[in-house]
Enzyme design. Structure first.
Site, mmCIF file in Angstrom:
data_model
loop_
_atom_site.group_PDB
_atom_site.id
_atom_site.type_symbol
_atom_site.label_atom_id
_atom_site.label_comp_id
_atom_site.label_asym_id
_atom_site.label_seq_id
_atom_site.Cartn_x
_atom_site.Cartn_y
_atom_site.Cartn_z
ATOM 1 N N HIS A 27 18.678 46.960 56.984
ATOM 2 C CA HIS A 27 17.515 47.828 57.145
ATOM 3 C C HIS A 27 17.979 49.210 57.617
ATOM 4 O O HIS A 27 18.660 49.333 58.635
ATOM 5 C CB HIS A 27 16.551 47.190 58.152
ATOM 6 N N MET A 87 14.430 58.842 59.442
ATOM 7 C CA MET A 87 13.394 59.551 60.223
ATOM 8 C C MET A 87 13.606 61.050 60.102
ATOM 9 O O MET A 87 14.742 61.521 60.103
ATOM 10 C CB MET A 87 13.493 59.157 61.694
ATOM 11 N N HIS A 98 13.778 52.168 54.982
ATOM 12 C CA HIS A 98 12.459 52.386 55.591
ATOM 13 C C HIS A 98 12.320 53.876 55.879
ATOM 14 O O HIS A 98 12.963 54.401 56.784
ATOM 15 C CB HIS A 98 12.373 51.545 56.876
ATOM 16 N N ASP A 150 8.513 44.736 61.686
ATOM 17 C CA ASP A 150 9.578 45.610 62.179
ATOM 18 C C ASP A 150 9.188 46.175 63.535
ATOM 19 O O ASP A 150 8.174 46.861 63.657
ATOM 20 C CB ASP A 150 9.789 46.740 61.153
#
Ligand code: DX5
Ligand code: ZN
Length: 232
Positions: A41, A45, A74, A183
């Site tokens: 994962h 950001m 992600h 998550d």
């Protein structure tokens, strides 16, 4: 692509360690410590969508080139339309963007699938999921955030579980194969309730990389999730 040799995990549970909790300058070493993970994962950001900054496509491309395990990206960023396709193009197995940030989530999901990635959509703890019901099959995975996105090591928010259960029921009712991911704050103390509510894919950062033996931690989490597998 999930590992070919694990038909037993076809329906989960999948354990995806988050490298946000790894040592960024020893990434290759830390990836070798999670050889039994289903996916890696990768938290991207941008300091806009969330108040924290990690890395972008250049870094993820190197991780992709180095990692023997497929990447689960992600994206905690604004304007996912602009950036998400690049992660699919560099070879990420799945690319998840936030529903709150996407102008046209279905259009973006279709684009990601076209490139060859699994398309994922994520929701923050306070975001309702009903708008996804009619378009469930446009996505390969839905990520229910169990903390406010932005930082590792936060406490699991049990109040997100009814929403996850609602999604699981809806997916079952529609015969959808969508994966349900959680998550944030997932560890030995919390994974059972997420599994019971219907999650089949579990992201864990500190619970895996904070352990003396990350592969043993993965095995422990997988066993707990399996034992508490959602049944109807
Ligand atoms: C938080 C990230 C998570 C984070 C989870 O915004 O999306 O993936 O790394 O970390 P833990 O498992 O430590 O809560
Ligand atoms: Zn994440």
């Amino acid at each position: 692509m999930p590992p070919e040799d694990d038909g037993a995990r076809e329906g989960g549970p999948r354990i995806n360690p988050s490298i946000l909790a790894a040592d960024f300058v020893n990434m290759q070493r830390d990836l070798a410590r999670i050889a039994t993970a289903d996916f890696v994962h990768v938290d991207v950001m941008d300091n806009h969508f969330v108040p924290n900054l990690t890395f972008g496509p250049q870094m993820v491309e190197r991780i992709q080139a180095t990692s023997p395990i497929p990447l689960d990206v992600h994206l905690m960023i604004t304007e996912p339309e602009r950036w998400a396709p690049a992660y699919a193009e560099l070879g990420a197995a799945s690319v998840t963007f936030h529903l709150e940030a996407a102008a046209e989530p279905v259009t973006l999901a279709r684009r990601l699938r076209e490139i060859g990635a699994r398309a994922g959509v994520a929701v923050k703890p306070a975001t309702p999921v009903e708008s996804l019901f009619d378009v469930l099959d446009e996505f390969d995975q839905i990520l229910v955030m169990t903390v406010e996105p932005g930082f590792g090591g936060q406490s699991f928010m049990p109040e997100t579980m009814p929403k996850l259960a609602l999604l699981a029921d809806e997916a079952r009712r529609r015969g959808s194969a969508v994966w349900l991911q959680v998550d944030g704050g997932i560890g030995e103390a919390t994974i059972a309730q997420a599994a019971e509510a219907g999650a089949d894919t579990f992201v864990a950062g500190s619970a895996v990389f904070g352990a003396a033996d990350p592969d043993a931690a993965i095995a422990g989490l997988r066993a707990s999730a399996d034992q508490h597998r959602h049944t109807h």
